[in-house]
Scaffold this motif. Structure first.
Motif, PDB file in Angstrom:
ATOM      1  N   LYS A   1      -5.711  53.528  50.407  1.00  0.00           N
ATOM      2  CA  LYS A   1      -4.378  53.904  49.936  1.00  0.00           C
ATOM      3  C   LYS A   1      -3.710  52.689  49.329  1.00  0.00           C
ATOM      4  CE  LYS A   1       0.003  55.871  50.996  1.00  0.00           C
ATOM      5  NZ  LYS A   1       0.571  57.131  51.288  1.00  0.00           N
ATOM      6  N   CYS A   2      -3.079  52.890  48.167  1.00  0.00           N
ATOM      7  CA  CYS A   2      -2.338  51.795  47.554  1.00  0.00           C
ATOM      8  C   CYS A   2      -0.862  51.987  47.880  1.00  0.00           C
ATOM      9  CB  CYS A   2      -2.532  51.774  46.048  1.00  0.00           C
ATOM     10  SG  CYS A   2      -1.447  50.568  45.269  1.00  0.00           S
ATOM     11  N   PHE A   3      -0.261  50.946  48.451  1.00  0.00           N
ATOM     12  CA  PHE A   3       1.149  51.053  48.807  1.00  0.00           C
ATOM     13  C   PHE A   3       2.050  50.684  47.638  1.00  0.00           C
ATOM     14  CE2 PHE A   3      -0.977  51.224  52.778  1.00  0.00           C
ATOM     15  CZ  PHE A   3      -0.208  52.095  53.522  1.00  0.00           C
ATOM     16  N   GLY A   4       1.410  50.329  46.511  1.00  0.00           N
ATOM     17  CA  GLY A   4       2.193  50.046  45.310  1.00  0.00           C
ATOM     18  C   GLY A   4       2.353  51.291  44.466  1.00  0.00           C
ATOM     19  N   CYS A   5       1.213  51.906  44.102  1.00  0.00           N
ATOM     20  CA  CYS A   5       1.301  53.056  43.190  1.00  0.00           C
ATOM     21  C   CYS A   5       1.038  54.383  43.887  1.00  0.00           C
ATOM     22  CB  CYS A   5       0.331  52.886  42.024  1.00  0.00           C
ATOM     23  SG  CYS A   5      -1.408  52.907  42.508  1.00  0.00           S
ATOM     24  N   GLY A   6       0.597  54.335  45.131  1.00  0.00           N
ATOM     25  CA  GLY A   6       0.434  55.581  45.870  1.00  0.00           C
ATOM     26  C   GLY A   6      -0.938  56.223  45.763  1.00  0.00           C
TER      27      GLY A   6
ATOM     28  N   LEU B   1      -6.364  43.684  45.534  1.00  0.00           N
ATOM     29  CA  LEU B   1      -5.525  44.022  44.379  1.00  0.00           C
ATOM     30  C   LEU B   1      -5.899  45.404  43.860  1.00  0.00           C
ATOM     31  CD1 LEU B   1      -5.484  40.650  42.413  1.00  0.00           C
ATOM     32  CD2 LEU B   1      -3.554  41.712  43.616  1.00  0.00           C
ATOM     33  N   CYS B   2      -4.888  46.213  43.641  1.00  0.00           N
ATOM     34  CA  CYS B   2      -5.132  47.595  43.240  1.00  0.00           C
ATOM     35  C   CYS B   2      -5.729  47.675  41.830  1.00  0.00           C
ATOM     36  CB  CYS B   2      -3.816  48.367  43.280  1.00  0.00           C
ATOM     37  SG  CYS B   2      -3.997  50.060  42.716  1.00  0.00           S
ATOM     38  N   PRO B   3      -6.816  48.425  41.668  1.00  0.00           N
ATOM     39  CA  PRO B   3      -7.396  48.565  40.323  1.00  0.00           C
ATOM     40  C   PRO B   3      -6.676  49.618  39.484  1.00  0.00           C
ATOM     41  CG  PRO B   3      -8.740  49.730  41.923  1.00  0.00           C
ATOM     42  CD  PRO B   3      -7.597  49.120  42.702  1.00  0.00           C
ATOM     43  N   PHE B   4      -5.732  50.321  40.072  1.00  0.00           N
ATOM     44  CA  PHE B   4      -5.089  51.419  39.349  1.00  0.00           C
ATOM     45  C   PHE B   4      -3.692  51.080  38.841  1.00  0.00           C
ATOM     46  CE2 PHE B   4      -7.926  53.522  42.514  1.00  0.00           C
ATOM     47  CZ  PHE B   4      -8.901  53.885  41.598  1.00  0.00           C
ATOM     48  N   HIS B   5      -3.157  49.952  39.261  1.00  0.00           N
ATOM     49  CA  HIS B   5      -1.908  49.512  38.645  1.00  0.00           C
ATOM     50  C   HIS B   5      -1.891  47.984  38.655  1.00  0.00           C
ATOM     51  CE1 HIS B   5      -0.247  48.797  42.716  1.00  0.00           C
ATOM     52  NE2 HIS B   5       0.739  48.178  42.121  1.00  0.00           N
ATOM     53  N   ASN B   6      -1.008  47.418  37.845  1.00  0.00           N
ATOM     54  CA  ASN B   6      -0.944  45.965  37.744  1.00  0.00           C
ATOM     55  C   ASN B   6      -0.169  45.383  38.903  1.00  0.00           C
ATOM     56  OD1 ASN B   6      -2.375  44.889  35.589  1.00  0.00           O
ATOM     57  ND2 ASN B   6      -0.925  45.817  34.143  1.00  0.00           N
TER      58      ASN B   6
HETATM   59 ZN    ZN Z   1      -1.944  50.774  43.073  1.00  0.00          ZN
END
Ligand code: ZN
Length: 653
Positions: free
Chosen positions: A57-62, A36-41
């Motif tokens: 790399k986060c594929f949700g927030c980039g 789970l990305c720590p930089f976006h929900n």
């Molecule tokens: Zn993210």
């Protein structure tokens, strides 16, 4: 300064899996790990770590980066702080770099001025809260403005007494050196004696992003005075106005959490909004935003919303410098406040909820706003309108990121509607702008290398291009192909292409840095090229993913592509056979190189045709030249055909 060797040691030791894994739970997915990305929900994990490449790399927030940037972002630290953090964790001794005498002198001065600033901040704050004059004049002014005690403490507001020796006398008495007090900008020397610069003013300390006091803004309270309303610390070793945003320290956490930053004009706007519950707000302490301020902002968010109170000068100032924001990939929006309101009065009257609602409902995209505002101005004036078309094309042409490609298309569509011009026409002008800039940049580079003649030739070439409004020069396809070549080079450059040469050799035989259209890919390619040619050794991937210039390392991460694998049995479930890079990298290298080759052929083709055009109507008198040109055209056509056949591509547009 931390010694280069220490930085290197930390980079070599820090393991991205280990570092990221100590903050979030990671599960294995194919070659990578997912969490789970720590930089976006998010509820479904899209944060991917590639141990092999040493990046995430986060594929949700980039968000993407390496072990060091992870600590920087997660713990909100600067680069040296993150290095120290990691050094501690891996028990690496931090060596400080040996400084030159000048550097030592400068650092000493910096430290002294920081200490003086801190002392002054406390002095002014204390006067405001405890001194009779401070309370009667300064504190009552802030109370009148509606600032609470908590707010006054948060922003460390202060007051400098009327008596012009109050601060300087006490500072000298405390042992601060005269020259340094003068250098700090707090004190001036008049006829051999010291006097306070901000006397009779309320004080707004200016903090950098780590909370250090770097300067002051001071507002006069007397209404009949001819003196300027605000004065600020002049630039010195610690205060660099163009890299400072007022309020950034108090705002940064909320900016990251909300992934948005509001920009206002003045100190009191920042403070009022903050007190009203809108904490993600900063002021530029000047008219328009500088590059340094934009980059500072980009460390925390890509979404910038400018709030302003509709006077024409304010709008113009807000719009200036915004093309740069587009270039570095910020999303800029504008909110025009209701008449007779500034951010300060607006939040005090309406409160945070109504404020938030108004902002959401009135957010306007910067480009469209600029267009609408100027269109009103240009109504039915064809000269003004064509100037406007040019300006808008210039602005849109600054969007050069492939992620923003659809955004660019959208702008083109909407702007051509508003301007009532053909979409194709607008595209042609935009492409012309890109070509001009590209040509100029290359010409400039060449000039820097004192290759004056080459520069002139390139400028001529650029001018020639500028007159043709055919296909776009920097297309999405170009971008992808150049990126693909960079990727193969970075990941497989050290492998054998055949029994004689490496993949890197194969690529460098055919492609050189100048062949790139996109600066971002050219830079990475050039660095590899330079390092390899110099040492004849293949550079390490870490040299690129940990490059000190963060926009560079971000580009590298974009290029080397971490695959997002949703679940481990995805491939089984869908029965898709995807050939691995291991099987295809030679083919990829060859195909990418051929793309560059085809592009060169196309340019040659155009040039030859232009040459040929010169003989139009007088062919018979210049038979030899015309024949040579025709022969050359046929030859390159043949070459192009062969390449296309090789890859079974029917034709290229
Ligand atoms: Zn993210």
């Amino acid at each position: 300064m931390i010694a280069r060797a220490t930085v290197q040691k930390v980079i070599d030791t820090a393991d991205v899996m280990d570092v990221v894994g100590s903050f979030i739970n990671l599960k294995k997915r194919g070659a990578n790990f997912l969490g789970l990305c720590p930089f976006h929900n998010e509820k479904t994990p899209s944060f991917t770590v590639s141990p092999a490449k040493g990046i995430y790399k986060c594929f949700g927030c980039g968000k993407a980066g390496n072990a060091v940037t992870f600590i920087q972002d997660h713990e909100k630290l600067s680069f040296p702080e993150a290095i120290k953090w990691l050094a501690k964790r891996y028990q690496i001794e931090v060596e400080e770099k040996e400084q030159s005498p000048e550097e030592k002198e400068q650092q000493k001065e910096e430290e002294s001025i920081r200490i003086i600033n801190e002392y002054a901040e406390n002095y002014f704050h204390n006067i405001l809260l405890n001194d009779v004059e401070g309370k009667n004049i300064g504190l009552s002014y802030f109370k009148e403005r509606g600032f609470t005690e908590k707010t006054i403490t948060t922003f460390k507001l202060g007051y400098s007494p009327e008596l012009r020796t109050s601060f300087s006398f006490e500072a000298v008495d405390k042992g601060y050196k005269k020259e340094l007090l003068i250098k700090s900008g707090l004190v001036g020397e008049y006829n051999g004696s010291l006097a306070d610069k901000y006397s009779g003013r309320v004080i707004f300390p200016i903090h950098n992003q780590s909370g250090k006091t770097i300067g002051f803004g001071a507002r006069i309270l007397k209404s009949n005075s001819k003196a300027p309303k605000y004065i600020n610390t002049p630039e010195n070793v610690v205060y660099n106005k163009s890299k400072t945003l007022y309020g950034i320290y108090q705002a940064k956490r909320t900016i990251t959490n909300k992934d948005e930053c509001f920009l206002v004009e003045g100190y009191t706007d920042v403070i009022s909004l903050h007190q009203g519950g809108v904490e993600n707000v900063v002021a530029s302490s000047g008219t328009s935003l500088t590059d340094g301020q934009l980059y500072l902002l980009k460390r925390y968010t890509q979404n910038l919303t400018i709030l302003y109170d509709g006077d024409a000068a304010g709008i113009k100032a807000a719009l200036r410098g915004m093309d740069m924001a587009l270039e570095i990939g910020l999303n800029v929006r504008l909110v025009l406040l209701p008449e007779n309101h500034d951010p300060d009065s607006f939040i005090q009257e309406l409160g945070a909820d109504a404020f938030g609602q108004y902002v959401e409902e009135n957010k306007k995209d910067f480009i469209l706003f600029k267009l609408e505002a100027s269109l009103q101005d240009a109504k039915n004036d064809s000269v003004k309108k064509s100037k406007l078309v040019n300006e808008i094309a210039e602005t849109i042409s600054k969007i050069n990121k492939v992620e923003d490609f659809t955004k660019q298309q959208d702008y083109i569509r909407r702007c051509s509607e508003l301007l009532e011009v053909e979409e194709a026409g607008l595209v042609a002008i935009i492409n012309k702008k890109i070509r001009e800039r590209f040509g100029k940049q290359r010409a400039k580079d060449a000039r820097d290398n004192e290759a004056q003649l080459e520069a002139e030739a390139l400028e001529a070439e650029a001018a020639q291009y500028a007159t043709q409004d055919t296909a776009s020069l920097i297309t999405e396809k170009d971008y992808m192909q150049e990126r693909a070549l960079v990727r193969v080079l970075l990941q497989f450059g050290n492998r054998d292409f055949d029994e004689n040469i490496s993949v890197a050799d194969f690529i460098f035989n055919e492609v050189s840095p100048e062949d790139f259209n996109n600066k971002k890919w050219e830079q990475i390619f050039s660095l590899y090229h330079g390092m390899y040619k110099e040492s004849l050794q293949f550079p390490e991937l870490k040299e690129f993913t940990y490059h000190p210039d963060s926009s560079f390392s971000q580009a590298v991460i974009e290029a080397i592509e971490v695959k997002y694998e949703k679940s481990s049995n995805w491939f089984d479930k869908h029965q898709i056979e995807v050939p691995s890079d291991e099987e295809t990298f030679r083919g990829q290298a060859e195909q990418n190189v051929d793309y560059f080759y085809i592009r060169k052929i196309k340019t040659m083709f155009k040039e030859l045709h232009a040459e040929l055009g010169k003989f139009k109507g007088i062919e018979s008198e210049n038979e030899t030249e015309v024949n040579i040109l025709l022969k050359s055209i046929l030859e390159i056509k043949e070459q192009e055909k062969n390449i296309l056949l090789k890859w079974k591509i029917p034709s290229i547009g």
